[in-house]
Design an enzyme around this catalytic site. Sequence first.
Site, PDB file in Angstrom:
ATOM      1  N   CYS A  64       0.838  -1.192   0.000  1.00  0.00           N
ATOM      2  CA  CYS A  64       0.000   0.000   0.000  1.00  0.00           C
ATOM      3  C   CYS A  64       0.876   1.246   0.000  1.00  0.00           C
ATOM      4  O   CYS A  64       1.832   1.339   0.768  1.00  0.00           O
ATOM      5  CB  CYS A  64      -0.894  -0.024   1.244  1.00  0.00           C
ATOM      6  SG  CYS A  64      -1.884   1.455   1.496  1.00  0.00           S
ATOM      7  N   CYS A  65       0.526   2.207  -0.865  1.00  0.00           N
ATOM      8  CA  CYS A  65       1.201   3.507  -0.873  1.00  0.00           C
ATOM      9  C   CYS A  65       0.118   4.585  -0.782  1.00  0.00           C
ATOM     10  O   CYS A  65      -0.961   4.329  -0.258  1.00  0.00           O
ATOM     11  CB  CYS A  65       2.068   3.654  -2.128  1.00  0.00           C
ATOM     12  SG  CYS A  65       1.145   3.667  -3.677  1.00  0.00           S
ATOM     13  N   TYR A  66       0.381   5.769  -1.285  1.00  0.00           N
ATOM     14  CA  TYR A  66      -0.598   6.857  -1.224  1.00  0.00           C
ATOM     15  C   TYR A  66      -1.752   6.654  -2.200  1.00  0.00           C
ATOM     16  O   TYR A  66      -2.911   6.697  -1.833  1.00  0.00           O
ATOM     17  CB  TYR A  66       0.075   8.206  -1.528  1.00  0.00           C
ATOM     18  CG  TYR A  66       1.097   8.605  -0.522  1.00  0.00           C
ATOM     19  CD1 TYR A  66       0.730   9.194   0.679  1.00  0.00           C
ATOM     20  CD2 TYR A  66       2.438   8.375  -0.757  1.00  0.00           C
ATOM     21  CE1 TYR A  66       1.682   9.555   1.617  1.00  0.00           C
ATOM     22  CE2 TYR A  66       3.401   8.732   0.172  1.00  0.00           C
ATOM     23  CZ  TYR A  66       3.019   9.321   1.347  1.00  0.00           C
ATOM     24  OH  TYR A  66       3.953   9.668   2.273  1.00  0.00           O
ATOM     25  N   GLY A  68      -1.509   4.267  -5.118  1.00  0.00           N
ATOM     26  CA  GLY A  68      -1.417   3.041  -5.905  1.00  0.00           C
ATOM     27  C   GLY A  68      -0.375   3.065  -7.007  1.00  0.00           C
ATOM     28  O   GLY A  68      -0.343   2.164  -7.846  1.00  0.00           O
ATOM     29  N   TYR A  93      -3.787   4.024  -0.148  1.00  0.00           N
ATOM     30  CA  TYR A  93      -4.501   4.277   1.107  1.00  0.00           C
ATOM     31  C   TYR A  93      -5.614   5.296   0.926  1.00  0.00           C
ATOM     32  O   TYR A  93      -6.640   5.219   1.609  1.00  0.00           O
ATOM     33  CB  TYR A  93      -3.532   4.731   2.213  1.00  0.00           C
ATOM     34  CG  TYR A  93      -4.245   4.880   3.539  1.00  0.00           C
ATOM     35  CD1 TYR A  93      -4.640   3.751   4.245  1.00  0.00           C
ATOM     36  CD2 TYR A  93      -4.554   6.127   4.056  1.00  0.00           C
ATOM     37  CE1 TYR A  93      -5.327   3.867   5.445  1.00  0.00           C
ATOM     38  CE2 TYR A  93      -5.231   6.255   5.259  1.00  0.00           C
ATOM     39  CZ  TYR A  93      -5.619   5.116   5.947  1.00  0.00           C
ATOM     40  OH  TYR A  93      -6.308   5.231   7.130  1.00  0.00           O
TER      41      TYR A  93
END
Length: 107
Positions: A64-66, A68, A93
């Site tokens: 998971c990042c900011y 995708g 996220y």
Amino acid sequence: MSGFTQISAEDAKTMIANNDVQIADIRDAMSYEVGHMTAAQRVDNQNLNEFITATSKQKPLIVCCYHGNSSQGVAQFFSEQGYEAVYSLKGGYEMWKIACPELCQRS
């Protein structure tokens, strides 16, 4: 050839409910503290080797990042490290907190 699969928040939620899943959050520490996927571990350059050593290569891993985007490269990296089932969370996220607010927590 890609060693990971992109996964929607809804599909990730189902996978989490049905499996023993590992979650790697690659955002910065402050963003992670403000909110993250329940059971996610924050992973950065300082603890990357420890994470790889401590986690199972056989269990599914969601990255998971900011939004995708960054998670795709990291998911590919984990696949190259021997993780058998790696997923990049579409929308990151930001999408997760909208789609699954009940599965978010603060540090």
